[in-house]
Design a protein around this motif. Structure first.
Motif, short mmCIF file in Angstrom:
data_model
loop_
_atom_site.label_atom_id
_atom_site.label_comp_id
_atom_site.label_asym_id
_atom_site.label_seq_id
_atom_site.Cartn_x
_atom_site.Cartn_y
_atom_site.Cartn_z
N VAL A 291 -9.00 -0.27 15.13
CA VAL A 291 -9.02 1.23 15.24
C VAL A 291 -9.58 1.65 13.88
O VAL A 291 -9.63 0.98 12.91
CB VAL A 291 -7.72 2.17 15.34
CG1 VAL A 291 -7.36 1.78 16.73
CG2 VAL A 291 -6.83 1.74 14.17
N SER A 292 -10.19 2.91 13.71
CA SER A 292 -10.51 3.56 12.47
C SER A 292 -9.52 4.67 11.88
O SER A 292 -9.07 5.34 12.88
CB SER A 292 -11.95 4.12 12.71
OG SER A 292 -12.39 4.62 11.44
N LEU A 293 -9.14 4.40 10.87
CA LEU A 293 -7.97 5.31 10.29
C LEU A 293 -8.35 5.69 8.91
O LEU A 293 -8.66 4.96 8.18
CB LEU A 293 -6.69 4.44 10.49
CG LEU A 293 -5.47 5.02 10.03
CD1 LEU A 293 -5.10 5.87 10.89
CD2 LEU A 293 -4.25 4.05 9.84
N ARG A 294 -8.08 7.09 8.76
CA ARG A 294 -8.29 7.69 7.53
C ARG A 294 -6.85 7.99 6.86
O ARG A 294 -6.02 8.60 7.51
CB ARG A 294 -8.82 9.10 7.61
CG ARG A 294 -10.53 9.01 8.19
CD ARG A 294 -10.95 10.36 8.37
NE ARG A 294 -12.41 10.48 8.68
CZ ARG A 294 -13.41 10.32 7.92
NH1 ARG A 294 -13.33 10.45 6.71
NH2 ARG A 294 -14.63 10.31 8.45
N ILE A 295 -6.76 7.43 6.00
CA ILE A 295 -5.73 7.38 5.10
C ILE A 295 -5.90 7.84 3.47
O ILE A 295 -7.04 7.50 3.08
CB ILE A 295 -4.72 6.11 4.91
CG1 ILE A 295 -5.60 5.08 4.66
CG2 ILE A 295 -4.20 5.99 6.46
CD1 ILE A 295 -4.64 3.66 4.60
N ASP A 296 -5.06 8.19 2.89
CA ASP A 296 -5.27 8.84 1.35
C ASP A 296 -5.39 7.50 0.59
O ASP A 296 -4.82 6.42 0.94
CB ASP A 296 -3.90 9.30 0.99
CG ASP A 296 -3.48 10.77 1.53
OD1 ASP A 296 -4.53 11.19 2.13
OD2 ASP A 296 -2.42 11.01 1.34
N SER A 297 -6.19 7.46 -0.36
CA SER A 297 -6.62 6.39 -1.22
C SER A 297 -5.41 5.80 -1.90
O SER A 297 -5.22 4.56 -2.24
CB SER A 297 -7.59 6.77 -2.50
OG SER A 297 -7.47 8.00 -3.12
N ALA A 298 -4.67 6.84 -2.41
CA ALA A 298 -3.18 6.19 -3.02
C ALA A 298 -2.31 5.28 -2.08
O ALA A 298 -1.91 4.51 -2.61
CB ALA A 298 -2.59 7.19 -3.64
N VAL A 299 -2.39 5.60 -0.95
CA VAL A 299 -1.58 4.62 0.14
C VAL A 299 -2.32 3.67 0.18
O VAL A 299 -1.80 2.44 0.12
CB VAL A 299 -1.39 5.60 1.54
CG1 VAL A 299 -0.91 4.65 2.49
CG2 VAL A 299 -0.66 6.83 1.47
N LEU A 300 -3.60 3.55 0.40
CA LEU A 300 -4.43 2.45 0.59
C LEU A 300 -4.34 1.51 -0.67
O LEU A 300 -4.02 0.38 -0.53
CB LEU A 300 -5.77 2.63 0.91
CG LEU A 300 -6.72 1.48 0.85
CD1 LEU A 300 -6.45 0.68 2.19
CD2 LEU A 300 -8.41 1.91 1.21
N GLU A 301 -4.06 1.92 -1.61
CA GLU A 301 -4.27 1.12 -3.00
C GLU A 301 -2.88 0.58 -2.99
O GLU A 301 -2.71 -0.75 -3.60
CB GLU A 301 -4.33 2.13 -4.14
CG GLU A 301 -5.93 2.39 -4.37
CD GLU A 301 -6.31 3.58 -5.55
OE1 GLU A 301 -5.19 3.74 -6.44
OE2 GLU A 301 -7.29 3.94 -5.60
N HIS A 302 -1.68 1.39 -2.69
CA HIS A 302 -0.21 0.75 -2.69
C HIS A 302 -0.38 -0.51 -1.81
O HIS A 302 0.54 -1.38 -2.19
CB HIS A 302 0.51 2.04 -2.17
CG HIS A 302 1.88 1.35 -2.11
ND1 HIS A 302 3.02 1.21 -3.04
CD2 HIS A 302 2.57 0.84 -0.74
CE1 HIS A 302 3.92 0.67 -2.30
NE2 HIS A 302 3.71 0.77 -1.15
N PHE A 303 -0.83 -0.38 -0.68
CA PHE A 303 -0.85 -1.60 0.13
C PHE A 303 -1.67 -2.75 -0.09
O PHE A 303 -1.22 -3.75 0.08
CB PHE A 303 -0.99 -1.12 1.75
CG PHE A 303 0.27 -0.53 2.28
CD1 PHE A 303 1.29 -1.15 3.03
CD2 PHE A 303 0.26 0.89 2.49
CE1 PHE A 303 2.24 -0.42 3.35
CE2 PHE A 303 1.16 1.45 2.93
CZ PHE A 303 2.27 0.90 3.45
N GLN A 304 -2.86 -2.31 -0.69
CA GLN A 304 -3.72 -3.52 -1.11
C GLN A 304 -3.38 -4.25 -2.36
O GLN A 304 -3.62 -5.08 -2.62
CB GLN A 304 -5.17 -2.90 -1.41
CG GLN A 304 -5.85 -2.54 0.07
CD GLN A 304 -7.28 -1.93 -0.18
OE1 GLN A 304 -7.47 -1.20 -1.18
NE2 GLN A 304 -8.08 -2.20 0.79
N ALA A 305 -2.44 -3.41 -3.25
CA ALA A 305 -1.88 -3.89 -4.53
C ALA A 305 -1.27 -5.37 -4.26
O ALA A 305 -1.41 -6.19 -5.47
CB ALA A 305 -1.11 -2.98 -5.22
#
Length: 75
Positions: free
Chosen positions: A39-53
């Protein structure tokens, strides 16, 4: 209802006109339990950074967090 052509040429052309093909029935595909879908999902960049950290596996961590939210919502 369509009338038959009275003109012989129109009648002959009507015989050789391709018949409309019936539409193919829609096939409902059911996903296997626990199957993952692209799927393609739009999420806040802060949320993405949190999970990618924490490095690789961030998509699985997002999935786990969403699954926990679904389970909590079921109560």
């Amino acid at each position: 209802m369509a009338r038959r052509p009275t003109n012989p040429k129109d009648a002959a052309e009507a015989l050789f006109r391709p018949a409309p093909k019936p539409a193919a029935p829609a096939i409902e595909r059911r996903a296997a339990p626990e199957a993952k879908e692209l799927v393609s999902l739009r999420i806040d960049s802060a949320v993405l950074e949190h999970f990618q950290a924490d490095g690789p596996g961030w998509q699985d961590r997002i999935n786990d967090a969403l699954r926990a939210a679904v389970e909590a919502d079921k109560g």
